[in-house]
Design a protein around this motif. Structure first.
Motif, PDB file in Angstrom:
ATOM      1  N   GLY A  59       4.371   2.861  12.273  1.00  0.00           N
ATOM      2  CA  GLY A  59       3.839   2.016  13.352  1.00  0.00           C
ATOM      3  C   GLY A  59       3.106   2.775  14.441  1.00  0.00           C
ATOM      4  O   GLY A  59       2.303   2.201  15.190  1.00  0.00           O
ATOM      5  N   PRO A  67       2.821  -2.550   9.257  1.00  0.00           N
ATOM      6  CA  PRO A  67       2.621  -1.110   9.066  1.00  0.00           C
ATOM      7  C   PRO A  67       3.964  -0.379   9.159  1.00  0.00           C
ATOM      8  O   PRO A  67       4.654  -0.480  10.173  1.00  0.00           O
ATOM      9  CB  PRO A  67       1.692  -0.705  10.226  1.00  0.00           C
ATOM     10  CG  PRO A  67       1.713  -1.834  11.196  1.00  0.00           C
ATOM     11  CD  PRO A  67       2.396  -3.009  10.582  1.00  0.00           C
ATOM     12  N   ASN A  91       0.857  -1.193   0.000  1.00  0.00           N
ATOM     13  CA  ASN A  91       0.000   0.000   0.000  1.00  0.00           C
ATOM     14  C   ASN A  91       0.892   1.241   0.000  1.00  0.00           C
ATOM     15  O   ASN A  91       1.903   1.283   0.689  1.00  0.00           O
ATOM     16  CB  ASN A  91      -0.892  -0.015   1.252  1.00  0.00           C
ATOM     17  CG  ASN A  91      -1.958   1.056   1.190  1.00  0.00           C
ATOM     18  OD1 ASN A  91      -2.500   1.335   0.119  1.00  0.00           O
ATOM     19  ND2 ASN A  91      -2.284   1.643   2.330  1.00  0.00           N
ATOM     20  N   LEU A 137       1.025  -8.574   8.626  1.00  0.00           N
ATOM     21  CA  LEU A 137       0.735  -7.164   8.328  1.00  0.00           C
ATOM     22  C   LEU A 137       1.844  -6.312   8.941  1.00  0.00           C
ATOM     23  O   LEU A 137       2.035  -6.332  10.153  1.00  0.00           O
ATOM     24  CB  LEU A 137      -0.626  -6.776   8.916  1.00  0.00           C
ATOM     25  CG  LEU A 137      -1.035  -5.299   8.824  1.00  0.00           C
ATOM     26  CD1 LEU A 137      -0.989  -4.771   7.396  1.00  0.00           C
ATOM     27  CD2 LEU A 137      -2.439  -5.101   9.417  1.00  0.00           C
ATOM     28  N   THR A 153       6.110  -4.130  13.331  1.00  0.00           N
ATOM     29  CA  THR A 153       6.681  -2.915  12.761  1.00  0.00           C
ATOM     30  C   THR A 153       8.109  -2.764  13.270  1.00  0.00           C
ATOM     31  O   THR A 153       8.539  -3.470  14.192  1.00  0.00           O
ATOM     32  CB  THR A 153       5.798  -1.697  13.105  1.00  0.00           C
ATOM     33  OG1 THR A 153       6.270  -0.562  12.375  1.00  0.00           O
ATOM     34  CG2 THR A 153       5.799  -1.378  14.594  1.00  0.00           C
ATOM     35  N   ASP A 188       2.196  -2.026   4.552  1.00  0.00           N
ATOM     36  CA  ASP A 188       1.325  -0.840   4.511  1.00  0.00           C
ATOM     37  C   ASP A 188       2.175   0.391   4.780  1.00  0.00           C
ATOM     38  O   ASP A 188       2.438   0.743   5.924  1.00  0.00           O
ATOM     39  CB  ASP A 188       0.202  -0.971   5.549  1.00  0.00           C
ATOM     40  CG  ASP A 188      -0.751   0.212   5.484  1.00  0.00           C
ATOM     41  OD1 ASP A 188      -0.603   1.046   4.567  1.00  0.00           O
ATOM     42  OD2 ASP A 188      -1.634   0.299   6.357  1.00  0.00           O
ATOM     43  N   SER A 189       2.603   1.058   3.695  1.00  0.00           N
ATOM     44  CA  SER A 189       3.480   2.218   3.893  1.00  0.00           C
ATOM     45  C   SER A 189       2.682   3.461   4.278  1.00  0.00           C
ATOM     46  O   SER A 189       3.272   4.506   4.534  1.00  0.00           O
ATOM     47  CB  SER A 189       4.371   2.461   2.661  1.00  0.00           C
ATOM     48  OG  SER A 189       3.673   3.154   1.662  1.00  0.00           O
ATOM     49  N   THR A 198      -5.085   3.547  10.137  1.00  0.00           N
ATOM     50  CA  THR A 198      -5.939   2.881   9.136  1.00  0.00           C
ATOM     51  C   THR A 198      -5.469   1.465   8.789  1.00  0.00           C
ATOM     52  O   THR A 198      -6.102   0.780   7.995  1.00  0.00           O
ATOM     53  CB  THR A 198      -5.990   3.700   7.824  1.00  0.00           C
ATOM     54  OG1 THR A 198      -4.651   3.834   7.325  1.00  0.00           O
ATOM     55  CG2 THR A 198      -6.588   5.081   8.049  1.00  0.00           C
ATOM     56  N   THR A 199      -4.391   1.012   9.397  1.00  0.00           N
ATOM     57  CA  THR A 199      -3.776  -0.240   8.917  1.00  0.00           C
ATOM     58  C   THR A 199      -4.632  -1.480   9.185  1.00  0.00           C
ATOM     59  O   THR A 199      -4.582  -2.457   8.429  1.00  0.00           O
ATOM     60  CB  THR A 199      -2.352  -0.402   9.505  1.00  0.00           C
ATOM     61  OG1 THR A 199      -1.597  -1.235   8.645  1.00  0.00           O
ATOM     62  CG2 THR A 199      -2.350  -0.961  10.910  1.00  0.00           C
ATOM     63  N   ARG A 200      -5.465  -1.430  10.212  1.00  0.00           N
ATOM     64  CA  ARG A 200      -6.296  -2.574  10.600  1.00  0.00           C
ATOM     65  C   ARG A 200      -7.156  -3.101   9.442  1.00  0.00           C
ATOM     66  O   ARG A 200      -7.457  -4.286   9.363  1.00  0.00           O
ATOM     67  CB  ARG A 200      -7.197  -2.116  11.764  1.00  0.00           C
ATOM     68  CG  ARG A 200      -8.190  -3.113  12.230  1.00  0.00           C
ATOM     69  CD  ARG A 200      -9.137  -2.490  13.252  1.00  0.00           C
ATOM     70  NE  ARG A 200     -10.283  -3.344  13.418  1.00  0.00           N
ATOM     71  CZ  ARG A 200     -11.342  -3.335  12.608  1.00  0.00           C
ATOM     72  NH1 ARG A 200     -11.414  -2.481  11.609  1.00  0.00           N
ATOM     73  NH2 ARG A 200     -12.326  -4.182  12.801  1.00  0.00           N
ATOM     74  N   ALA A 211      -0.718   2.524  15.085  1.00  0.00           N
ATOM     75  CA  ALA A 211      -1.218   1.448  14.210  1.00  0.00           C
ATOM     76  C   ALA A 211      -2.290   0.643  14.947  1.00  0.00           C
ATOM     77  O   ALA A 211      -2.133   0.316  16.122  1.00  0.00           O
ATOM     78  CB  ALA A 211      -0.066   0.544  13.781  1.00  0.00           C
ATOM     79  N   GLY A 233       0.038   2.944   6.796  1.00  0.00           N
ATOM     80  CA  GLY A 233       0.110   2.473   8.192  1.00  0.00           C
ATOM     81  C   GLY A 233      -0.727   3.298   9.147  1.00  0.00           C
ATOM     82  O   GLY A 233      -1.759   3.855   8.767  1.00  0.00           O
TER      83      GLY A 233
END
Ligand code: NAP
Length: 199
Positions: free
Chosen positions: A125, A122, A39, A120, A143, A100-101, A106-108, A128, A103
């Motif tokens: 972090g 993030p 992401n 996963l 992370t 998830d760059s 919203t990473t959930r 997160a 992170g």
């Protein structure tokens, strides 16, 4: 620094400095033959994460805004999702790894794209979300914070020499125009890195 970040998340953390965001040390997961989503795939960290995953033989799904589709195709991604048109977590499932760059809070949302035993990561972090839910689902949630590392940079340098990796340049400014570089960064939609030249 962006490439070292991707490297330390995905290939080799290379340090054992305690992480204030989790009790355990971060451990990269295998990439060979895995299904990996990145992401923020066109950004500084993201475009290197994409290249590392492809180098290691992963099937790579890139999430970015539409203007980056051709660029990410040139980097070899297997599937592109324009997040301005499609919600990635609604169309992708059974993944092994999400980098998830973006992170943070919203990473959930990416937990539902992963299979049990998936991971996963993030990149941002702080704040997160989803760590406890990940544990219940049997998903690794981890992370880390990048640290400088000459040994890793020497290894990475060889990959640039071979043409395995490349740095995309979003824009270039002279050091005296550093304010403009910040304004460019603030506008977002970055593709690769901003360069400051020193004469
Ligand atoms: N843990 C560490 O040690 C470490 C190290 C370095 C950086 N970081 C963190 O990592 C994050 C990324 O840094 P970066 O340098 O790669 O940033 P960046 O170069 O600005 O890239 C961010 C990318 O995300 C895309 N994006 C924005 N909103 C999005 C969304 N909703 N969904 C998908 N993509 C979206 C942007 O372009 P489009 O919107 O056009 O797609 C852009 O390409 C930052 O939060 C930074 O603080 C952490």
């Amino acid at each position: 620094m962006s490439l070292l970040t991707a490297w330390q998340f995905m290939i080799d953390q290379g340090h054992d400095v305690p992480n204030p965001l989790q009790p355990n040390q971060h451990q990269p997961v295998p990439l060979e033959g895995k299904r990996v989503l990145v992401n923020g795939a066109a950004g500084g960290v993201g475009h290197f994460a994409v290249q590392l995953a492809k180098w290691k033989g992963a099937y790579v799904i890139a999430v970015a805004s539409g203007k980056h589709e051709r660029f990410l195709g040139d980097l070899g991604v297997d599937k592109f999702i324009d997040y301005t048109k499609t919600i990635p977590e609604e169309v992708v499932h059974g993944l092994d790894l999400v980098i998830d760059s973006i992170g943070g809070p919203t990473t959930r949302r990416f937990l539902r794209t992963l299979k049990p035993g998936g991971a996963l990561f993030p990149v941002f972090g702080l704040g997160a979300t989803g760590r406890e839910e990940a544990e219940k689902l049997g998903i690794v949630f981890s992370t880390t914070q990048v640290r400088s590392n000459g040994r890793q940079l020497a290894e990475i340098g060889k990959l640039f020499d071979k043409g395995t990796l490349r740095t995309a340049i979003d824009s270039t400014f002279s050091l005296s125009d550093a304010q403009k570089a910040h304004q460019r960064a603030a506008r977002g939609n970055i593709q690769g890195k901003i360069v400051l030249t020193v004469h």
